[in-house]
Design an enzyme around this catalytic site. Structure first.
Site, PDB file in Angstrom:
ATOM      1  N   GLY A 115       0.913  -1.371  -0.320  1.00 50.99           N
ATOM      2  CA  GLY A 115      -0.028   0.170  -0.539  1.00 50.99           C
ATOM      3  C   GLY A 115       1.373   1.095   0.138  1.00 50.99           C
ATOM      4  O   GLY A 115       0.711   2.018  -0.737  1.00 50.99           O
ATOM      5  N   PHE A 116       1.768   1.696   1.426  1.00 49.70           N
ATOM      6  CA  PHE A 116       2.225   2.552   1.401  1.00 49.70           C
ATOM      7  C   PHE A 116       1.742   3.754   0.792  1.00 49.70           C
ATOM      8  O   PHE A 116       2.744   5.024   1.220  1.00 49.70           O
ATOM      9  CB  PHE A 116       3.481   2.120   0.084  1.00 49.70           C
ATOM     10  CG  PHE A 116       4.404   1.119   0.756  1.00 49.70           C
ATOM     11  CD1 PHE A 116       4.961   0.473   2.545  1.00 49.70           C
ATOM     12  CD2 PHE A 116       4.752   0.145   0.174  1.00 49.70           C
ATOM     13  CE1 PHE A 116       5.639  -0.567   1.993  1.00 49.70           C
ATOM     14  CE2 PHE A 116       4.689  -0.867   0.391  1.00 49.70           C
ATOM     15  CZ  PHE A 116       5.260  -1.405   1.669  1.00 49.70           C
ATOM     16  N   ILE A 157      -1.942  -5.087   4.729  1.00 48.43           N
ATOM     17  CA  ILE A 157      -1.350  -4.463   3.498  1.00 48.43           C
ATOM     18  C   ILE A 157       0.163  -4.569   3.582  1.00 48.43           C
ATOM     19  O   ILE A 157       1.030  -4.216   2.835  1.00 48.43           O
ATOM     20  CB  ILE A 157      -1.458  -2.619   3.419  1.00 48.43           C
ATOM     21  CG1 ILE A 157      -0.988  -1.723   4.870  1.00 48.43           C
ATOM     22  CG2 ILE A 157      -2.895  -2.668   3.344  1.00 48.43           C
ATOM     23  CD1 ILE A 157      -0.751  -0.525   4.092  1.00 48.43           C
ATOM     24  N   ARG A 194       3.038   0.158  23.187  1.00 48.59           N
ATOM     25  CA  ARG A 194       2.486  -0.828  22.931  1.00 48.59           C
ATOM     26  C   ARG A 194       3.217  -2.002  21.804  1.00 48.59           C
ATOM     27  O   ARG A 194       2.125  -1.152  20.978  1.00 48.59           O
ATOM     28  CB  ARG A 194       1.149  -1.415  23.561  1.00 48.59           C
ATOM     29  CG  ARG A 194       0.740  -3.346  23.887  1.00 48.59           C
ATOM     30  CD  ARG A 194       0.406  -3.199  24.738  1.00 48.59           C
ATOM     31  NE  ARG A 194      -0.341  -4.657  24.167  1.00 48.59           N
ATOM     32  CZ  ARG A 194       0.642  -5.941  24.263  1.00 48.59           C
ATOM     33  NH1 ARG A 194       1.039  -5.694  25.299  1.00 48.59           N
ATOM     34  NH2 ARG A 194      -0.440  -6.570  23.506  1.00 48.59           N
ATOM     35  N   ILE A 195       3.941  -2.424  22.006  1.00 44.59           N
ATOM     36  CA  ILE A 195       4.101  -3.220  20.655  1.00 44.59           C
ATOM     37  C   ILE A 195       3.132  -4.584  20.328  1.00 44.59           C
ATOM     38  O   ILE A 195       3.466  -5.765  21.139  1.00 44.59           O
ATOM     39  CB  ILE A 195       6.122  -3.658  20.594  1.00 44.59           C
ATOM     40  CG1 ILE A 195       6.283  -2.399  21.239  1.00 44.59           C
ATOM     41  CG2 ILE A 195       6.097  -4.404  19.269  1.00 44.59           C
ATOM     42  CD1 ILE A 195       6.566  -1.288  19.465  1.00 44.59           C
ATOM     43  N   GLN A 203       8.128  -4.242   9.719  1.00 43.69           N
ATOM     44  CA  GLN A 203       7.978  -3.014   9.495  1.00 43.69           C
ATOM     45  C   GLN A 203       9.116  -1.514   9.483  1.00 43.69           C
ATOM     46  O   GLN A 203       9.401  -1.277   9.035  1.00 43.69           O
ATOM     47  CB  GLN A 203       6.549  -2.244  10.027  1.00 43.69           C
ATOM     48  CG  GLN A 203       4.929  -2.939  10.260  1.00 43.69           C
ATOM     49  CD  GLN A 203       4.284  -2.737   8.567  1.00 43.69           C
ATOM     50  OE1 GLN A 203       4.620  -1.601   8.488  1.00 43.69           O
ATOM     51  NE2 GLN A 203       4.621  -3.546   8.035  1.00 43.69           N
ATOM     52  N   GLY A 238       1.331   3.287  17.373  1.00 37.21           N
ATOM     53  CA  GLY A 238       1.857   3.095  15.469  1.00 37.21           C
ATOM     54  C   GLY A 238       3.582   3.311  15.035  1.00 37.21           C
ATOM     55  O   GLY A 238       3.480   4.025  15.514  1.00 37.21           O
ATOM     56  N   GLY A 277       4.094   2.060  11.079  1.00 35.01           N
ATOM     57  CA  GLY A 277       4.181   1.674  10.391  1.00 35.01           C
ATOM     58  C   GLY A 277       5.443   2.687   9.133  1.00 35.01           C
ATOM     59  O   GLY A 277       5.986   2.600   7.986  1.00 35.01           O
ATOM     60  N   GLU A 278       4.940   3.770   9.832  1.00 33.50           N
ATOM     61  CA  GLU A 278       5.448   5.106   9.151  1.00 33.50           C
ATOM     62  C   GLU A 278       6.977   5.186  10.005  1.00 33.50           C
ATOM     63  O   GLU A 278       7.459   6.414   9.465  1.00 33.50           O
ATOM     64  CB  GLU A 278       4.089   5.794   8.581  1.00 33.50           C
ATOM     65  CG  GLU A 278       3.359   5.467   7.588  1.00 33.50           C
ATOM     66  CD  GLU A 278       2.452   6.155   7.375  1.00 33.50           C
ATOM     67  OE1 GLU A 278       2.173   7.140   6.359  1.00 33.50           O
ATOM     68  OE2 GLU A 278       1.676   6.151   8.271  1.00 33.50           O
TER      69      GLU A 278
HETATM   70 MO1  MOS Z   1       0.167   5.813   4.523  1.00 35.06          MO
HETATM   71  S1  MOS Z   1       1.393   7.272   3.083  1.00 35.06           S
HETATM   72  O1  MOS Z   1      -0.510   7.442   5.509  1.00 35.06           O
HETATM   73  O2  MOS Z   1       0.038   4.695   3.758  1.00 35.06           O
END
Ligand code: MOS
Length: 763
Positions: A245-246, A472, A652-653, A662, A726, A728-729
């Site tokens: 996704g990204f 994703i 928390r992980i 990730q 979170g 992911g980013e």
């Molecule tokens: Mo991410 S760039 O918030 O899918």
């Protein structure tokens, strides 16, 4: 435990294997274009060969003569679609440039015709035979191209509310003992997820099913319904697996409604599999940015003035921007801050989200400048961050809910061996290779959005969780299954999770790193509703409502401390007392501070993300520190990056295995983003040149010899019930700066424009 499955620390879940691991490695996971359709027709796109101007006429005779061609759709005969607003203006679309509406061309590679045929090969052959005559005018490609227009982001992008400022920057900068002014550039980058930007549309009477990789099935469902002018309940979007996704699948692209409308007209399912190069222009991308940073400091390293000015490219039609000054003005203590974000319009397709959209370019500028300042002050770059660390963000004075930035620096520095670095540039080498060590901070806002879930528990412990979240590649199935298992006290193997289907209860967009926080908070709440029903059945007169955070285990010892059982409950007894075979609960969870219309918006496909700096009395971010080693060859100037070390704290992980994956992927992308990735633009034609996986450079295993991920234990009870920030980013932010800082250390050359390749090394 192995490197891939790190030992859980305090406040971490178990590193269980991926829920979807077996189906993925055995090829049984069905992606959108794998879904079998009944007698489908195949579509192939024709895209514009000019960036600006108009179509004079189509020559379609040759194309129509290809055996198996069913229809060729152009603006002259296209089904009429309603316009869709940009997501930031309350719509669903990632671009308002709606193809096949008129003869006008807005950007290179715009969809100008859809060829439908009995086979993919026939459609492709016919598409290649479509002749188009254009009247072309000179396009504006990018910064400095004649004809671009620039204006402040504020006032044209509804989501960019304010250029952050506090104190008196000009005066403080003027009086500062040490000053730095520097400009930085980041390149255009394009999404190349493994799964192409496919769409399949099938009608059954008035009902439409769309198979398309999406990060937001509710957004896509409602957006396509709006464009087609039909009830959203008639549209279903299905994608149990998404091949990357990204950000590329976060908002609706124009292809979907067009294909759906053609399928309705032809009364046949249609499958569209665009090519890799078409993906560069029919979806969104990360636009190029420019920055000017001004830092003023006292001799002992305290920041007294900070200004960040950013400019971003967008299309003529849309005022997309990422506006990363919201983060860079709040990261360090500083009494006098100023910022300005501008949008520069060019004849381009509209840009959009790409992993950490604001932070990747904006922290490149700030974290490079911090390193330059450290050199000027002769202060260790880690110590400079420590001197300017803060518990409260400087703009509004709000406290961070938790902030482990320096703990991350210390852990990563130790693992990296930062203490052995000799600070002088060009002072470390190994034969022909100059060695450089560099570091940078990372951070990413903690965001949450309303989410619903349905959970069904059977008396034998079998559990079914339904939530229209998105896998994703992040581990969403896994963490949701773990959350339900922990909360209900049932074995993980008994939990089945259903996602990626807009017929399931709504979950937010899988973007902004909010998914785990939001979906797990919702699942926890609904599991608690089930526990409450069971608990009431066996202990009438008692309620859990006043003890919402307490977990009552159901007959077995839960796996983690978070679900510590103080009152085990016999499942069979509870079901007998209730006299039912199945307990099922639906619930809607929303984060604190969510707007009043949140639940309505959730059902109609509008995410209402809250968090980051926009919380009422606090600010919530995840933090990290990244250290890299680069080696630059003295003679060939080849740049290698043998070591990437990151330490991260993100609340928390839930699963250290999927989290590490990730973060590791983030570090690797961060390196790739600094050393390899860039879309080259032909400025005469406003065209992407390297629109394929041979010329768009990406790292391979040999480019990534050592990655070390350290996860810090962190507990933050002020963000959401799941305690999740979170990640992911988080990890692909700052890496670009760390690499340029390391290159400076290796060579003495400061590079302020990405990507850095061997031709950019001058020493
Ligand atoms: Mo991410 S760039 O918030 O899918």
């Amino acid at each position: 435990m192995t490197a891939a499955a790190p030992e859980p620390k305090e406040n971490m879940g178990q590193p269980v294997s991926r829920y979807d691991a077996v189906v993925k490695v055995t090829g049984r996971a069905t992606y959108a274009s794998d879904m079998p359709l009944d007698n489908p027709a195949y579509a192939f796109l024709v895209t514009s060969a000019i960036a600006k101007g108009r179509i004079d006429r189509f020559g379609l005779d040759d194309a129509r003569g290809v055996r198996g061609v069913i229809e060729i759709v152009t603006y002259e005969n296209a089904p009429k679609l309603k316009d869709s607003k940009l997501f930031s203006d309350g719509g669903y679309a990632g671009t308002t440039i709606q193809p096949l509406k008129s003869a006008e061309i807005s950007h290179d590679g715009e969809i100008i015709a859809v060829v439908v045929a009995e086979s993919y090969e026939a459609a492709r052959e016919a598409a290649n035979r479509v002749k188009v005559s254009y009247t072309a005018t000179a396009p504006s490609a990018t910064f400095d191209s004649p004809g671009t227009t620039a204006a402040a982001a504020k006032g044209q992008n509804a989501q960019f509310k304010e250029d952050a400022k506090v104190g008196d920057f000009a005066k403080a900068f003027d009086a500062a003992e040490v000053k730095l002014t520097a400009a930085y550039d980041t390149p255009t980058q394009h999404h190349n997820p493994m799964e192409l930007f496919t769409t399949s549309c099938a009608w059954m009477g008035d009902n439409l099913v769309i198979y398309e990789g999406s990060q937001y099935v509710y957004g896509l469902k409602n957006g396509v319904a709006e464009q087609l002018g039909i009830d959203a309940d008639k549209v279903r979007v299905v994608n149990p697996y998404v091949g990357g996704g990204f950000g590329s699948r976060g908002s609706m692209t124009p292809r979907t409604a067009i294909i759906a409308a053609i399928a309705r007209r032809l009364n046949r399912p249609i499958k569209l599999v665009p090519t890799r190069d078409q993906g560069f222009t029919i979806t969104t991308y990360r636009a190029e940015t420019r920055h000017e940073i001004k830092l003023g400091a006292s001799r002992d390293g305290k920041l007294v003035a900070l200004r960040h000015e950013g400019a971003e490219i967008s299309s003529r039609a849309d005022a997309y921007c990422v506006g990363g000054t919201k983060t860079t003005t709040r990261l360090y203590a500083c009494a006098n801050v100023d910022s300005l974000v501008s949008i520069v319009r060019a004849d381009r397709n509209t840009p959009g989200f790409m992993r950490s959209p604001p932070e990747v370019p904006y922290l490149f500028a700030l974290e490079s400048a911090m390193d330059e300042l450290a050199v000027k002050l002769n202060i260790d770059p880690v110590e400079l961050r420590r001197i300017n660390d803060t518990t409260n963000e400087p703009i509004g004075g709000k406290p961070y809910t938790s902030r482990a930035l320096m703990a991350c620096f210390d852990e990563a520095a130790k693992a990296f061996g930062w203490a052995q670095r000799s600070p002088q540039p060009r002072s470390m080498s190994d034969g022909d290779w100059l060695i450089g060590h560099g570091c940078a901070a990372t951070c990413y806002p903690t965001q949450m959005a309303p989410s619903a879930a349905r959970v069904r528990l059977q008396r034998d412990g079998r559990t079914r969780v339904e939530i229209a979240g998105h896998e994703i590649g992040t581990g969403a199935y896994t963490v949701i299954a773990q959350t339900a298992a922990e909360r209900l006290g049932v074995p993980l193997e008994k939990v089945a999770v259903f996602m990626g289907d807009s017929d399931l209860p709504p979950a937010p967009v899988a973007g902004g790193s909010n998914s785990t926080a939001s979906t797990c908070s919702a699942v926890m709440m609904v599991c608690d509703q089930i526990r409450q029903r069971l608990f009431k059945a066996v202990m009438p007169g008692q309620s859990l409502t006043d003890r919402a955070k307490e977990t009552v285990g159901l007959g077995q010892t839960p796996a983690t401390q978070a679900a510590k059982s103080d009152r085990p409950l016999d499942l069979e007894k509870a079901f007998d007392a209730l006299g039912v075979g199945v307990v099922e609960e639906y619930g809607e969870w929303k984060p604190e501070g969510a707007p009043l219309d949140s639940f309505r918006a959730m059902h109609s496909g509008h995410p209402r993300l809250v968090g980051g700096h926009q919380m009422k009395d606090q600010i919530a971010y995840a933090f990290g520190a990244e250290f890299v080693e680069v080696r630059v060859n003295r003679f060939t100037h080849e740049i290698r990056c043998p070591r990437l070390v990151g330490a991260f704290a993100a609340g928390r992980i839930v699963n250290p295995r999927t989290a590490r994956s990730q973060l590791m992927g983030g570090l690797i992308w961060g390196m790739s983003s600094a050393l390899l990735e860039a879309t080259e633009i032909d400025e005469r034609n406003a065209r992407y040149v390297n629109d394929n996986l041979a010329d768009y450079l990406l790292p391979v295993n040999a480019d990534v010899s050592g990655v070390e991920v350290i996860m810090l234990s962190e507990q933050d009870d002020r963000i959401n019930p799941a305690g999740v920030k979170g990640l992911g980013e988080l990890a692909n932010v700052g890496t670009n700066a760390a690499i340029c800082n390391a290159i400076h250390h290796a060579t003495g050359q400061r590079i302020r424009k990405l990507p850095v390749r061997l031709e950019n090394i001058e020493v």
